[in-house]
Design an enzyme around this catalytic site. Structure first.
Site: not given
Length: 637
Positions: A493, A357-358, A350, A354-355, A389
């Site tokens: 967000d 992935e999803v 998805l 920076q740290f 995640k």
């Protein structure tokens, strides 16, 4: 190619899909350097790296593309030759990485160079498929230290005749000079630090005087000129010189995954100095991103230092958490179970940050791991669609701690309209948290595939969504945000891209949007990184760096506008990013020249009034999510 490596040392890693780039308006594959095996009969590409001095090399890291569906793979083998003086070593070092034909993600391949001393390295990279694409090559090394007493000095005399001076004594004398030089350098550095500290104090006083003069002149907030002070600074103490730029945000630096910190001068604006609601603060700003949590009347105010700031896997923070609430949460055990990794089936990526992935995955037997209070409407033998995640295994200690804190926080969020944490994988690396994922994807994509009910939809034979269902979805978003605001959590967000759609128009609020390449255009890009969703942000968030429940209300108004437009266009689509920022200056000046989002065709006056109330300049005049939720319930057909 000679004289430099160009793209291989620009610090930008290429995307998983090499046909896309971090940079707009460039050709596909811009971030990569690539070779085809048909051009190299020997089966390998040879690259020679020359260094300024002999060094002790520990590792080499090569960022490779592995999109094997397009006949691109990481190298099959690398053979490294080392040159320490003038001759190449006879025995090279060979390394073969594990071939991965399951995960198409780009990755760093680390080659152990076994502490070889060299001033040049020649690497032969062997093809594993038709193409080999690299975007970055870095070396880890230390400067080599040699004991010069092992060889006689070069004097030009015959071998059997040497000068009377003791070479060891000369070396000791040289070392003494080096030591004295280092001590002198340290003294100069300390003096420089003292001068910088004194200069900063003088500079701050000058800024305060300048800001008072600006206030006397009614403080125009023009963001479009280079001398503008409404810019985000990476750090107040930064003395690094920047290249000249015509960009509106001329002094913006990435703050890791966080939003940027406003300069102290911005905190002198009339919004702080003239209102008892938001008092001016001259204290030193927190080193992390500033989030001033302002709650409705009667609720406590949270200062910058009272905010727990989590980095988040996806490149942004899930929520901004008041420290008091975090303390209450952290006192409890995480009420989620460990899930077997082998039961997760990868579907698609998805997004990434920076740290970590999803990933979108299917989980077999997830029903057995759920609390009784959480009911699935899926039979036990059917896989459950989940979002995973995943923290990168090489993430630093702070990122790992923040990941575990995020698990604790997510485990406490229990609301029908907030994405739930289902299970975790934390007994081994990589750390994972498994959350719900709705079968209809995010609300932005869902609505863009549908049309409003009417004659046009009948002619195009497109799927439709009724006005009552639009209101129903908006009401659910307001309900979820009402729950978050009751905990004094700030989302920061909120948008349709961060709302997931389930069966019967069920909505759940998530936080995946920032990490997805699909929505990179929704974020104001800084040095190739998407960090600020300015078209959804309130004026005080852009100008002052303040993210509050009231700024979430502003974002909800924009989200409601998206829904009523069926996500057919971006907010302020007629304005550039710079013009959107300039428009926030008009909100600040409040001279009735600010531009509002227009009333959508399907939007009745009652709904548009709710939007306009969300965009009021004064944060205290904006409605609470409880009031918005109640108003939407009354409007629903």
């Amino acid at each position: 190619m000679t004289e430099g490596l160009g793209q291989l040392t620009d610090g930008v890693c290429g995307l998983d899909d090499f046909t896309h780039s971090h940079v707009y308006n460039v050709w596909p594959g811009y971030d990569y350097v690539g070779w085809n095996n048909e051009s190299f009969p020997s089966g390998y590409v040879e690259i020679m790296f020359e260094f300024d001095r002999t060094r002790n090399f520990t590792t080499m890291k090569v960022h490779c593309n592995n999109m094997f569906s397009q006949h691109v793979k990481a190298f099959r083998q690398v053979v490294c030759y080392f040159r320490s003086e003038s001759d190449w070593e006879a025995s090279p070092l060979s390394f073969s990485p594990v071939v991965d034909e399951k995960n198409p993600s780009a990755r760093f391949v680390t080659v152990n160079l076994a502490n070889h001393m060299a001033s040049a390295i020649k690497c032969q990279f062997y093809f594993a498929d038709a193409w080999m694409l690299f975007s970055e090559i870095t070396f880890q090394s230390d400067t080599a230290m040699y004991n010069t007493t092992l060889a006689p000095p070069k004097t030009g005399l015959p071998p059997n005749i040497q000068p009377e001076d003791d070479p060891t004594h000369k070396i000791d004398d040289s070392n003494t000079r080096i030591l004295i030089g280092c001590l002198v350098a340290i003294i100069f550095i300390l003096v420089a630090i003292i001068v910088i500290i004194l200069w900063r104090q003088v500079w701050q006083k000058m800024l305060e005087k300048a800001s008072r003069r600006m206030l006397d002149d009614e403080l125009t907030a023009s963001l479009s000129i280079q001398s503008e002070t409404f810019a985000y600074n990476h750090n107040q103490s930064s003395t690094t010189s920047e290249q000249e730029s015509n960009s509106t945000y001329e002094r913006i630096f990435p703050l890791g995954p966080d939003y940027q910190e406003p300069s102290r001068l911005i905190c002198k604006l009339p919004e702080f100095s003239q209102s008892s609601e938001e008092p001016a603060s001259t204290s030193t700003a927190a080193s992390k991103s500033t989030i001033a949590t302002i709650v409705q009347d009667g609720a406590p105010h949270y200062a910058e230092a009272d905010i727990v700031n989590l980095q988040g896997v996806t490149g942004g923070n899930t929520y901004a958490i008041p420290a008091l609430a975090m303390d209450l949460l952290s006192g409890k055990d995480v009420a989620v179970e460990e899930f077997p990794r082998k039961l997760l089936t990868f579907k698609e990526k998805l997004g990434e940050g920076q740290f970590g992935e999803v990933h979108l995955c299917e989980a077999d037997g997830m029903q057995e791991f759920m609390n009784k209070e959480f009911l699935f409407d899926i039979p036990e033998d059917v896989p459950v669609l989940v979002a995973v995640k995943m923290l990168r295994s090489d993430a630093n200690k702070n990122a790992r701690n923040d990941f575990l804190k995020e698990i604790k926080i997510m485990s406490r969020l229990k609301d029908p309209n907030i994405i739930r944490l289902l299970a975790v994988c934390i007994y081994s690396d990589p750390l994972c948290m498994i959350t719900e994922y709705m079968e209809n994807g995010d609300l932005n994509q869902f609505l863009s595939r549908h049309e409003p009910e009417g004659q046009l939809a009948l002619l195009s034979n497109a799927p439709t969504v009724s006005f009552s269902n639009l209101c129903y979805m908006a009401t659910q978003i307001a309900s979820g945000m009402k729950y978050l605001s009751s905990l004094n959590f700030v989302h920061r967000d909120l948008a349709t891209r961060n709302c997931l759609v389930g069966k019967k128009y069920t909505i759940k609020i998530a936080d995946f949007g920032m990490s997805r390449n699909l929505y990179s255009g929704d974020y104001y890009r800084i040095q190739g990184r998407a960090v600020l969703p300015i078209r959804w942000m309130s004026w005080e968030s852009i100008l002052l760096g303040k993210f509050t429940t009231a700024s979430d209300v502003w974002a909800f108004g924009v989200t409601l506008w998206e829904i009523l437009n069926f996500c057919k266009e971006q907010p302020y689509s007629q304005l550039t990013d710079e013009q959107v920022i300039e428009n926030t200056g008009e909100f600040f000046r409040d001279q009735k020249r600010q531009i509002y989002l227009p009333q959508p065709v399907l939007c009745p006056d009652s709904l548009y009034k709710i939007m306009l109330s969300c965009w009021r300049r004064n944060t205290k005049e904006r409605p609470s999510f409880q009031e918005i939720h109640q108003a939407l319930l009354e409007i629903q057909p």
